[in-house]
Write a protein that holds these residues in place. Structure first.
Motif, PDB file in Angstrom:
ATOM      1  N   ASP A  16       0.847  -1.190   0.000  1.00 16.81           N
ATOM      2  CA  ASP A  16       0.000   0.000   0.000  1.00 16.81           C
ATOM      3  C   ASP A  16       0.879   1.235   0.000  1.00 16.81           C
ATOM      4  O   ASP A  16       1.769   1.359   0.836  1.00 16.81           O
ATOM      5  CB  ASP A  16      -0.903   0.039   1.240  1.00 16.81           C
ATOM      6  N   GLN A  17       0.619   2.134  -0.934  1.00 15.53           N
ATOM      7  CA  GLN A  17       1.347   3.399  -0.975  1.00 15.53           C
ATOM      8  C   GLN A  17       0.726   4.329   0.062  1.00 15.53           C
ATOM      9  O   GLN A  17      -0.471   4.602   0.032  1.00 15.53           O
ATOM     10  CB  GLN A  17       1.265   3.987  -2.374  1.00 15.53           C
ATOM     11  N   LEU A  18       1.551   4.780   1.001  1.00 15.42           N
ATOM     12  CA  LEU A  18       1.110   5.703   2.048  1.00 15.42           C
ATOM     13  C   LEU A  18       1.546   7.116   1.689  1.00 15.42           C
ATOM     14  O   LEU A  18       2.357   7.316   0.794  1.00 15.42           O
ATOM     15  CB  LEU A  18       1.733   5.315   3.396  1.00 15.42           C
ATOM     16  N   ALA A  22       6.054   6.732   1.750  1.00 18.00           N
ATOM     17  CA  ALA A  22       6.206   5.430   2.400  1.00 18.00           C
ATOM     18  C   ALA A  22       5.287   4.401   1.758  1.00 18.00           C
ATOM     19  O   ALA A  22       4.237   4.733   1.210  1.00 18.00           O
ATOM     20  CB  ALA A  22       5.889   5.538   3.891  1.00 18.00           C
ATOM     21  N   ALA A  23       5.705   3.153   1.841  1.00 14.72           N
ATOM     22  CA  ALA A  23       4.884   2.022   1.402  1.00 14.72           C
ATOM     23  C   ALA A  23       4.708   1.081   2.586  1.00 14.72           C
ATOM     24  O   ALA A  23       5.675   0.765   3.278  1.00 14.72           O
ATOM     25  CB  ALA A  23       5.549   1.285   0.250  1.00 14.72           C
ATOM     26  N   ALA A  24       3.483   0.648   2.815  1.00 16.76           N
ATOM     27  CA  ALA A  24       3.217  -0.337   3.867  1.00 16.76           C
ATOM     28  C   ALA A  24       3.218  -1.719   3.222  1.00 16.76           C
ATOM     29  O   ALA A  24       2.544  -1.947   2.211  1.00 16.76           O
ATOM     30  CB  ALA A  24       1.877  -0.064   4.531  1.00 16.76           C
ATOM     31  N   GLY A  41      12.386 -13.731   2.124  1.00 22.51           N
ATOM     32  CA  GLY A  41      13.342 -12.679   1.798  1.00 22.51           C
ATOM     33  C   GLY A  41      13.240 -12.237   0.350  1.00 22.51           C
ATOM     34  O   GLY A  41      13.327 -11.048   0.042  1.00 22.51           O
ATOM     35  N   VAL A  42      13.039 -13.196  -0.543  1.00 24.73           N
ATOM     36  CA  VAL A  42      12.867 -12.874  -1.960  1.00 24.73           C
ATOM     37  C   VAL A  42      11.590 -12.058  -2.152  1.00 24.73           C
ATOM     38  O   VAL A  42      11.578 -11.056  -2.872  1.00 24.73           O
ATOM     39  CB  VAL A  42      12.834 -14.161  -2.817  1.00 24.73           C
ATOM     40  N   LEU A  43      10.522 -12.468  -1.485  1.00 22.44           N
ATOM     41  CA  LEU A  43       9.249 -11.756  -1.599  1.00 22.44           C
ATOM     42  C   LEU A  43       9.369 -10.327  -1.075  1.00 22.44           C
ATOM     43  O   LEU A  43       8.912  -9.380  -1.723  1.00 22.44           O
ATOM     44  CB  LEU A  43       8.161 -12.517  -0.844  1.00 22.44           C
ATOM     45  N   LEU A  44      10.013 -10.144   0.071  1.00 23.79           N
ATOM     46  CA  LEU A  44      10.215  -8.794   0.613  1.00 23.79           C
ATOM     47  C   LEU A  44      11.064  -7.939  -0.332  1.00 23.79           C
ATOM     48  O   LEU A  44      10.758  -6.769  -0.558  1.00 23.79           O
ATOM     49  CB  LEU A  44      10.868  -8.852   1.992  1.00 23.79           C
ATOM     50  N   ALA A  45      12.118  -8.520  -0.880  1.00 23.14           N
ATOM     51  CA  ALA A  45      12.981  -7.762  -1.805  1.00 23.14           C
ATOM     52  C   ALA A  45      12.199  -7.308  -3.033  1.00 23.14           C
ATOM     53  O   ALA A  45      12.359  -6.171  -3.493  1.00 23.14           O
ATOM     54  CB  ALA A  45      14.186  -8.613  -2.213  1.00 23.14           C
ATOM     55  N   GLU A  46      11.345  -8.165  -3.566  1.00 24.67           N
ATOM     56  CA  GLU A  46      10.535  -7.788  -4.729  1.00 24.67           C
ATOM     57  C   GLU A  46       9.523  -6.701  -4.365  1.00 24.67           C
ATOM     58  O   GLU A  46       9.282  -5.779  -5.145  1.00 24.67           O
ATOM     59  CB  GLU A  46       9.831  -9.008  -5.319  1.00 24.67           C
ATOM     60  N   ALA A  47       8.936  -6.803  -3.179  1.00 24.00           N
ATOM     61  CA  ALA A  47       7.988  -5.782  -2.734  1.00 24.00           C
ATOM     62  C   ALA A  47       8.696  -4.442  -2.543  1.00 24.00           C
ATOM     63  O   ALA A  47       8.163  -3.387  -2.914  1.00 24.00           O
ATOM     64  CB  ALA A  47       7.314  -6.215  -1.438  1.00 24.00           C
ATOM     65  N   GLU A  48       9.904  -4.463  -1.988  1.00 18.43           N
ATOM     66  CA  GLU A  48      10.676  -3.232  -1.816  1.00 18.43           C
ATOM     67  C   GLU A  48      11.036  -2.627  -3.173  1.00 18.43           C
ATOM     68  O   GLU A  48      10.959  -1.412  -3.360  1.00 18.43           O
ATOM     69  CB  GLU A  48      11.936  -3.520  -0.998  1.00 18.43           C
ATOM     70  N   ARG A  49      11.422  -3.465  -4.129  1.00 16.51           N
ATOM     71  CA  ARG A  49      11.741  -2.984  -5.474  1.00 16.51           C
ATOM     72  C   ARG A  49      10.521  -2.309  -6.099  1.00 16.51           C
ATOM     73  O   ARG A  49      10.608  -1.223  -6.654  1.00 16.51           O
ATOM     74  CB  ARG A  49      12.213  -4.151  -6.352  1.00 16.51           C
ATOM     75  N   PHE A  50       9.361  -2.947  -5.958  1.00  7.90           N
ATOM     76  CA  PHE A  50       8.127  -2.382  -6.499  1.00  7.90           C
ATOM     77  C   PHE A  50       7.799  -1.051  -5.820  1.00  7.90           C
ATOM     78  O   PHE A  50       7.415  -0.085  -6.480  1.00  7.90           O
ATOM     79  CB  PHE A  50       6.975  -3.376  -6.330  1.00  7.90           C
ATOM     80  N   ALA A  51       7.978  -0.978  -4.508  1.00  9.26           N
ATOM     81  CA  ALA A  51       7.710   0.266  -3.776  1.00  9.26           C
ATOM     82  C   ALA A  51       8.627   1.386  -4.263  1.00  9.26           C
ATOM     83  O   ALA A  51       8.190   2.534  -4.415  1.00  9.26           O
ATOM     84  CB  ALA A  51       7.872   0.040  -2.274  1.00  9.26           C
ATOM     85  N   VAL A  61       6.417  -1.933   8.023  1.00  8.15           N
ATOM     86  CA  VAL A  61       5.791  -3.230   8.299  1.00  8.15           C
ATOM     87  C   VAL A  61       5.252  -3.181   9.720  1.00  8.15           C
ATOM     88  O   VAL A  61       5.909  -2.658  10.621  1.00  8.15           O
ATOM     89  CB  VAL A  61       6.813  -4.381   8.175  1.00  8.15           C
ATOM     90  N   TYR A  62       4.071  -3.708   9.913  1.00 13.07           N
ATOM     91  CA  TYR A  62       3.493  -3.839  11.251  1.00 13.07           C
ATOM     92  C   TYR A  62       3.656  -5.297  11.647  1.00 13.07           C
ATOM     93  O   TYR A  62       2.995  -6.180  11.103  1.00 13.07           O
ATOM     94  CB  TYR A  62       2.036  -3.375  11.253  1.00 13.07           C
ATOM     95  N   SER A  63       4.575  -5.556  12.552  1.00 12.58           N
ATOM     96  CA  SER A  63       5.026  -6.907  12.863  1.00 12.58           C
ATOM     97  C   SER A  63       4.527  -7.390  14.216  1.00 12.58           C
ATOM     98  O   SER A  63       4.457  -6.619  15.170  1.00 12.58           O
ATOM     99  CB  SER A  63       6.563  -6.913  12.873  1.00 12.58           C
ATOM    100  N   THR A  64       4.243  -8.684  14.289  1.00  5.82           N
ATOM    101  CA  THR A  64       4.018  -9.286  15.599  1.00  5.82           C
ATOM    102  C   THR A  64       5.356  -9.300  16.323  1.00  5.82           C
ATOM    103  O   THR A  64       6.424  -9.257  15.691  1.00  5.82           O
ATOM    104  CB  THR A  64       3.485 -10.727  15.477  1.00  5.82           C
ATOM    105  N   THR A  65       5.317  -9.370  17.627  1.00  5.58           N
ATOM    106  CA  THR A  65       6.570  -9.371  18.388  1.00  5.58           C
ATOM    107  C   THR A  65       7.428 -10.588  18.045  1.00  5.58           C
ATOM    108  O   THR A  65       8.647 -10.505  18.066  1.00  5.58           O
ATOM    109  CB  THR A  65       6.290  -9.306  19.902  1.00  5.58           C
TER     110      THR A  65
END
Length: 97
Positions: A16-18, A22-24, A41-51, A61-65
């Protein structure tokens, strides 16, 4: 965004573009049969590239503890909540520069 292995979807992430450049990255999930093999890790890297292509300079990222260590290993740091904090959730950020 879907991640595929052969002809099977194994991972998903919502981007999501904020405001403020920023991108969420939300709803991050890898099929349990494929976890621990580097697919997340591959999925996160691709999402970061797209952002970055969207012009975003920061990922949030809103992460669980329980997942904080995973995101820290990927370059995210814990951030202060700008508004009310939800118990058990950490806001993590990563510059995309």
């Amino acid at each position: 965004m879907l991640q595929w292995k052969d002809d099977r979807p194994i991972g998903t992430i919502r981007i999501d573009q904020l405001g403020g450049g920023a991108a969420a990255l939300r709803l991050v999930a890898i099929d349990p049969a494929f976890q621990g093999q580097g697919h997340g890790g591959v999925l996160l890297a691709e999402a970061e590239r797209f952002a970055r292509l969207l012009g975003c300079g920061k990922a949030v990222v809103y992460s669980t503890t329980e997942a904080i260590g995973y995101y820290e290993a990927g370059g995210f740091t814990e951030d202060e909540w700008a508004e009310c904090e939800i118990a058990g959730i950490a806001q993590m950020v990563k510059p995309l520069g």
